[in-house]
Scaffold this motif. Structure first.
Motif, PDB file in Angstrom:
ATOM      1  N   TYR A 198       0.820  -1.207   0.000  1.00  0.00           N
ATOM      2  CA  TYR A 198       0.000   0.000   0.000  1.00  0.00           C
ATOM      3  C   TYR A 198       0.859   1.264   0.000  1.00  0.00           C
ATOM      4  O   TYR A 198       0.435   2.304  -0.527  1.00  0.00           O
ATOM      5  CB  TYR A 198      -0.948  -0.011   1.198  1.00  0.00           C
ATOM      6  CG  TYR A 198      -2.168  -0.901   0.987  1.00  0.00           C
ATOM      7  CD1 TYR A 198      -2.576  -1.248  -0.296  1.00  0.00           C
ATOM      8  CD2 TYR A 198      -2.904  -1.397   2.061  1.00  0.00           C
ATOM      9  CE1 TYR A 198      -3.695  -2.055  -0.502  1.00  0.00           C
ATOM     10  CE2 TYR A 198      -4.021  -2.208   1.868  1.00  0.00           C
ATOM     11  CZ  TYR A 198      -4.404  -2.535   0.581  1.00  0.00           C
ATOM     12  OH  TYR A 198      -5.499  -3.332   0.368  1.00  0.00           O
ATOM     13  N   THR A 199       2.057   1.196   0.581  1.00  0.00           N
ATOM     14  CA  THR A 199       2.964   2.342   0.510  1.00  0.00           C
ATOM     15  C   THR A 199       3.411   2.570  -0.927  1.00  0.00           C
ATOM     16  O   THR A 199       3.448   3.708  -1.407  1.00  0.00           O
ATOM     17  CB  THR A 199       4.186   2.124   1.415  1.00  0.00           C
ATOM     18  OG1 THR A 199       3.758   1.965   2.763  1.00  0.00           O
ATOM     19  CG2 THR A 199       5.143   3.299   1.327  1.00  0.00           C
ATOM     20  N   ALA A 200       3.749   1.487  -1.630  1.00  0.00           N
ATOM     21  CA  ALA A 200       4.129   1.614  -3.035  1.00  0.00           C
ATOM     22  C   ALA A 200       2.965   2.117  -3.872  1.00  0.00           C
ATOM     23  O   ALA A 200       3.150   2.915  -4.801  1.00  0.00           O
ATOM     24  CB  ALA A 200       4.610   0.257  -3.562  1.00  0.00           C
ATOM     25  N   LEU A 201       1.754   1.683  -3.532  1.00  0.00           N
ATOM     26  CA  LEU A 201       0.567   2.170  -4.234  1.00  0.00           C
ATOM     27  C   LEU A 201       0.413   3.674  -4.051  1.00  0.00           C
ATOM     28  O   LEU A 201       0.135   4.409  -5.010  1.00  0.00           O
ATOM     29  CB  LEU A 201      -0.675   1.438  -3.717  1.00  0.00           C
ATOM     30  CG  LEU A 201      -2.010   1.740  -4.404  1.00  0.00           C
ATOM     31  CD1 LEU A 201      -2.003   1.235  -5.832  1.00  0.00           C
ATOM     32  CD2 LEU A 201      -3.165   1.108  -3.628  1.00  0.00           C
ATOM     33  N   PHE A 202       0.620   4.150  -2.838  1.00  0.00           N
ATOM     34  CA  PHE A 202       0.536   5.588  -2.564  1.00  0.00           C
ATOM     35  C   PHE A 202       1.641   6.348  -3.292  1.00  0.00           C
ATOM     36  O   PHE A 202       1.396   7.415  -3.875  1.00  0.00           O
ATOM     37  CB  PHE A 202       0.638   5.829  -1.058  1.00  0.00           C
ATOM     38  CG  PHE A 202       0.659   7.277  -0.671  1.00  0.00           C
ATOM     39  CD1 PHE A 202      -0.527   7.989  -0.558  1.00  0.00           C
ATOM     40  CD2 PHE A 202       1.859   7.932  -0.425  1.00  0.00           C
ATOM     41  CE1 PHE A 202      -0.511   9.331  -0.214  1.00  0.00           C
ATOM     42  CE2 PHE A 202       1.878   9.273  -0.082  1.00  0.00           C
ATOM     43  CZ  PHE A 202       0.696   9.971   0.032  1.00  0.00           C
ATOM     44  N   HIS A 203       2.861   5.809  -3.275  1.00  0.00           N
ATOM     45  CA  HIS A 203       3.972   6.470  -3.955  1.00  0.00           C
ATOM     46  C   HIS A 203       3.731   6.582  -5.458  1.00  0.00           C
ATOM     47  O   HIS A 203       4.110   7.575  -6.081  1.00  0.00           O
ATOM     48  CB  HIS A 203       5.270   5.707  -3.704  1.00  0.00           C
ATOM     49  CG  HIS A 203       5.776   5.849  -2.305  1.00  0.00           C
ATOM     50  ND1 HIS A 203       6.786   5.058  -1.794  1.00  0.00           N
ATOM     51  CD2 HIS A 203       5.389   6.680  -1.298  1.00  0.00           C
ATOM     52  CE1 HIS A 203       7.015   5.400  -0.531  1.00  0.00           C
ATOM     53  NE2 HIS A 203       6.178   6.377  -0.211  1.00  0.00           N
TER      54      HIS A 203
END
Length: 397
Positions: free
Chosen positions: A68-73
């Protein structure tokens, strides 16, 4: 009495938006479970779960956070790409590029819904809009400004014709709009396939199914430059959302649309021409979808292929449902889905989670929106006639 009704209506709307928000949260929670199941480290730790159970939960938590962090980035901001302003803006730019056609197509579906019509044909209307805009864009030799304006108008009229035909069939013959829109989707898709094999529309040397390239004079200008794809279509989508809001809430035609959607028999008794209103609604809906196709061709692809519409027309149904058929809600839902699309590639490259997870999240959102009682039960949302909506999580009172 009037005050009580207004208060009750306001509480009802608050409860609806709360359920919508929780539907998104529920989809993300289910997505987190799927991410954990698909993570190799989590499955390895699960092999000795009864010896060290904390390892399984730790690995699962890290897998979800990483994905989810990569999705946000990939959708909003990546702190690792702060070498230049353009690199920092790229994720947000891609989100807005993906959201632009979703806003327009979502407004198309929502406008029809508010009139009591199910516009399942946004996909075909997008294709017709793209065909008309592209043809004007490469077949005519016109000055800058005028060329772009005519291409956009042509796309709008193409979609309006395709949508208005559905409204006319509904008004004159009673043909159900779900059936006619689905059939017109197939006709539009096959018409596009035919045109992509016709010299004059197909790009030479005629070995690939792709149209001629739109002239630079008909292209939507970029808003930020620097290699970013964000184009003027974003402003057109914002204006369309504002126009749809004004139409539905501040205009006489919008009142007629809502009256027919609420109760066609009562609207007919009040003197409203229901058939004409339905034709108008579907023409407006088709025009919005046609504009979505125009922005894709004139702002992103520059030419037409068999996949020019992608799944935008079908995703628009989800966007309209998530946005509760309100222009502001449609914009918010389109931004969410645009962000999911933009961040999916980054998520897969960093964490290995397939981009297909985005499709699963969208389907789960629809499922939860369609089953509000399930959402209220899972999250323990209590709706009282006098107390409004309350949220109780984990037994909180």
């Amino acid at each position: 009495m009037t005050t009580e009704r207004a208060t009750t209506a306001r509480r009802g709307r608050t409860g609806e938006w709360l359920v919508t928000l929780l539907a998104v949260v529920g989809a993300l929670l289910v997505g987190a479970v799927l991410i954990a199941i698909g993570d190799e480290r989590t499955r390895t730790a699960a092999g000795y779960f009864f010896s060290y159970p904390l390892d399984t939960f730790t690995e699962a938590g890290w897998a979800v956070v990483e994905a989810y962090t990569a999705l946000f980035h990939g959708a909003v901001f990546n702190p690792a790409q702060t070498g230049s302003v353009w690199a920092a803006l790229r994720p947000l730019s891609e989100t807005l590029v993906n959201a632009t056609p979703l806003v327009l197509a979502g407004l198309s579906v929502a406008l029809a819904f508010r009139t009591g019509l199910f516009n399942i044909g946004a996909q075909g209307q997008i294709i017709l809009g793209a065909i008309c805009a592209a043809w004007i864009g490469f077949a005519l030799d016109l000055p800058v400004g005028l060329h772009l304006l005519l291409a956009l108008v042509g796309g709008i009229l193409g979609g309006a014709l395709w949508g208005g035909l559905v409204g006319w069939l509904k008004a004159r013959t009673g043909a159900h709009e779900v059936i006619t829109t689905i059939m017109l989707n197939y006709i539009a898709l096959n018409l596009l396939g035919f045109l992509l094999g016709v010299p004059g529309f197909q790009r030479p040397p005629y070995g690939q199914a792709i149209s001629e390239t739109v002239d630079p004079t008909a292209r939507l200008p970029l808003l930020l430059g620097g290699g970013l794809r964000l184009h003027l279509g974003l402003l057109l989508a914002a204006l369309a959302a504002a126009g749809a809001w004004w139409l539905l809430t501040r205009s006489t035609p919008g009142f007629r649309l809502r009256a027919v959607g609420a109760n066609p028999d009562a609207a007919r008794t009040a003197g409203i021409n229901v058939g004409r209103t339905q034709v108008l609604a579907m023409a407006l809906a088709g025009g919005l979808a046609g504009l979505a196709g125009s922005t894709q061709v004139l702002g992103v692809t520059g030419s037409v292929t068999g996949s020019v519409a992608g799944t935008i027309g079908f995703d628009a149904i989800t966007v309209a449902l998530l946005g509760r058929n309100s222009p502001a809600g449609v914009v918010g839902a389109a931004l969410l889905f645009g962000g999911l699309r933009a961040g999916a590639v980054q998520m897969q490259s960093v964490s290995g989670v397939p981009v297909d997870l985005v499709g699963v999240l969208q389907a789960l959102i629809v499922l939860f929106i369609a089953a509000p009682a399930l959402v209220r039960t899972v999250f323990r949302v209590r709706t009282g006639a006098g107390a409004g909506s309350q949220l109780a999580l984990g037994g909180a009172r």
